[in-house]
Design an enzyme around this catalytic site. Structure first.
Site, mmCIF file in Angstrom:
data_model
loop_
_atom_site.group_PDB
_atom_site.id
_atom_site.type_symbol
_atom_site.label_atom_id
_atom_site.label_comp_id
_atom_site.label_asym_id
_atom_site.label_seq_id
_atom_site.Cartn_x
_atom_site.Cartn_y
_atom_site.Cartn_z
ATOM 1 C CG ASN A 36 59.451 26.367 16.662
ATOM 2 O OD1 ASN A 36 59.840 25.380 16.354
ATOM 3 N ND2 ASN A 36 59.134 26.488 18.050
ATOM 4 C CG HIS A 45 56.398 21.783 13.191
ATOM 5 N ND1 HIS A 45 56.165 20.524 13.921
ATOM 6 C CD2 HIS A 45 55.896 22.837 13.886
ATOM 7 C CE1 HIS A 45 55.375 20.949 14.889
ATOM 8 N NE2 HIS A 45 55.108 22.411 15.150
ATOM 9 C CG HIS A 90 59.415 22.581 22.677
ATOM 10 N ND1 HIS A 90 58.164 22.730 22.731
ATOM 11 C CD2 HIS A 90 59.931 21.921 23.787
ATOM 12 C CE1 HIS A 90 57.587 22.344 23.826
ATOM 13 N NE2 HIS A 90 58.701 21.867 24.655
ATOM 14 N NE ARG A 110 55.825 18.427 23.049
ATOM 15 C CZ ARG A 110 55.092 19.003 23.193
ATOM 16 N NH1 ARG A 110 54.959 20.361 22.704
ATOM 17 N NH2 ARG A 110 54.033 19.039 24.082
ATOM 18 N NE ARG A 120 54.885 15.609 20.708
ATOM 19 C CZ ARG A 120 53.921 16.123 21.367
ATOM 20 N NH1 ARG A 120 52.936 17.020 20.394
ATOM 21 N NH2 ARG A 120 53.442 15.585 22.301
ATOM 22 C CD GLU A 125 59.006 26.722 22.521
ATOM 23 O OE1 GLU A 125 59.121 27.227 21.654
ATOM 24 O OE2 GLU A 125 58.115 25.792 22.760
ATOM 25 C CB THR A 149 53.178 24.924 23.851
ATOM 26 O OG1 THR A 149 54.240 24.446 23.579
ATOM 27 C CG2 THR A 149 53.342 25.512 25.337
ATOM 28 C CD GLU A 164 57.502 33.124 22.762
ATOM 29 O OE1 GLU A 164 58.639 33.187 22.915
ATOM 30 O OE2 GLU A 164 56.980 32.416 22.056
ATOM 31 C CG HIS A 223 51.288 28.679 20.258
ATOM 32 N ND1 HIS A 223 50.216 28.364 19.793
ATOM 33 C CD2 HIS A 223 51.852 27.741 20.810
ATOM 34 C CE1 HIS A 223 50.403 26.994 19.752
ATOM 35 N NE2 HIS A 223 51.352 26.776 20.243
ATOM 36 N N GLY A 224 50.963 30.441 16.966
ATOM 37 C CA GLY A 224 49.851 30.613 16.008
ATOM 38 C C GLY A 224 49.893 31.524 14.868
HETATM 39 N N1 PXP Z 1 56.591 30.197 21.186
HETATM 40 C C1 PXP Z 1 56.501 28.940 22.014
HETATM 41 C C2 PXP Z 1 56.711 29.244 23.470
HETATM 42 C C3 PXP Z 1 55.891 27.783 21.409
HETATM 43 O O1 PXP Z 1 55.651 26.679 22.333
HETATM 44 C C4 PXP Z 1 55.529 27.707 19.893
HETATM 45 C C5 PXP Z 1 55.250 26.340 19.677
HETATM 46 O O2 PXP Z 1 56.270 25.626 19.644
HETATM 47 C C6 PXP Z 1 55.869 28.997 19.262
HETATM 48 C C7 PXP Z 1 56.556 30.158 20.091
HETATM 49 C C8 PXP Z 1 55.764 28.648 17.922
HETATM 50 O O3 PXP Z 1 54.509 28.641 17.528
HETATM 51 P P1 PXP Z 1 53.836 28.197 16.084
HETATM 52 O O4 PXP Z 1 54.685 26.976 15.526
HETATM 53 O O5 PXP Z 1 52.519 28.206 16.196
HETATM 54 O O6 PXP Z 1 54.234 29.461 15.170
#
Ligand code: PXP
Length: 252
Positions: free
Chosen positions: A10, A13, A46, A48, A52, A73, A104, A154, A197-198
């Site tokens: 992803n 950032h 993503h 948004r 952002r 996303e 999220t 997911e 996520h995380g």
């Molecule tokens: N999957 C989804 C659906 C998410 O919303 C995010 C965060 O944008 C991620 C994966 C990736 O999460 P992270 O940036 O914490 O690795």
């Protein structure tokens, strides 16, 4: 079930840093190409509602500029659905979105929003866009995702990753068991199982031991590591961590 676990990177950032100063640098499309060169199996972005980080033009440039699957996303809004219809990504991952959240915060309430999801999912599938639903690892949402015609779910790994980071072993064990059960349950229904996520090196390695998962989507941690070691090295290290997890479970 076994085989290679795909890594989706992803790149949101990179756009966050770009937008902090305006202008065009650093370019998220360049990051996507570098990530693919370093072994990413797909790219997630993503878009948004508040733009952002990723912008509309980024989605278009990603679609035309990368040679691996693009996972778009998005929140389920008429605006995003129209953009998806135009961009035609490989997949759309539908997520909940709140303006005030930093990231999220939880899975999509597919049970409560079932009726609102029927038409958007049908529209995406009509355009041959694979549909992924970002949900909690519980049986009810997984069953509903299947009934809605999702191709992929997911599972939200954020709660587990927080527990691991906080050193809360009891909670971490319970959350890991929930993810593992969710992965088995979803796969038994014929859903393709992803997670995200995380995730960091430690949690990705551990989660890779669950054979039903075929893809992880990872962003924030990789971009943070990239500041210190560079994006290709961070991705290579993540790949090694995931492969170690697979091997530890006798899956490769
Ligand atoms: N999957 C989804 C659906 C998410 O919303 C995010 C965060 O944008 C991620 C994966 C990736 O999460 P992270 O940036 O914490 O690795």
């Amino acid at each position: 079930m076994s085989g290679k676990l795909r890594l989706g990177v992803n790149i949101d950032h990179v756009a966050t840093v770009r937008n902090a100063r305006g202008g065009a640098r650093p370019d998220p499309v360049r990051a996507a190409m570098l990530a693919i060169g370093a072994g990413a199996d797909g790219i997630t972005a993503h878009l948004r509602e508040d733009r952002r980080h990723i912008r509309d033009t980024d989605m278009e440039r990603l679609k035309s500029g990368i040679n691996k699957p693009l996972n778009f996303e998005m929140a389920v809004t008429p605006e995003m659905l129209a953009i998806a219809e135009r961009v035609k990504p490989h997949a759309c991952c539908l997520v909940p979105e709140k303006r005030e959240e930093r990231t999220t915060e939880g899975g999509l309430d597919v049970v409560g929003q079932h009726n609102l999801l029927v038409a958007p999912i049908a529209m995406l599938k009509r355009h041959s866009i694979r549909v992924s639903l970002f949900i909690e690892a519980d049986e009810a949402p997984i069953r509903t995702a299947k009934a809605l015609g999702a191709d992929i779910v997911e599972l939200h790994t954020g709660t587990w990753c927080h527990a691991v980071e906080a050193g809360d072993e009891t909670r971490a064990a319970a959350e890991f068991a929930r993810l593992k059960h969710g992965a088995m349950f979803g796969a038994s229904l014929g859903l393709e199982m992803h997670a995200g996520h995380g995730l960091d090196f430690e949690t990705a390695e551990k989660l890779a031991t669950v054979p039903e998962f075929v893809e992880f989507n990872i962003g924030h941690f990789l971009m943070g590591e990239a500041i210190f070691v560079g994006l290709p090295a961070a991705i290579a290290e993540m790949r090694l961590a995931m492969d170690r997890g697979r091997r530890a479970a006798g899956l490769s």
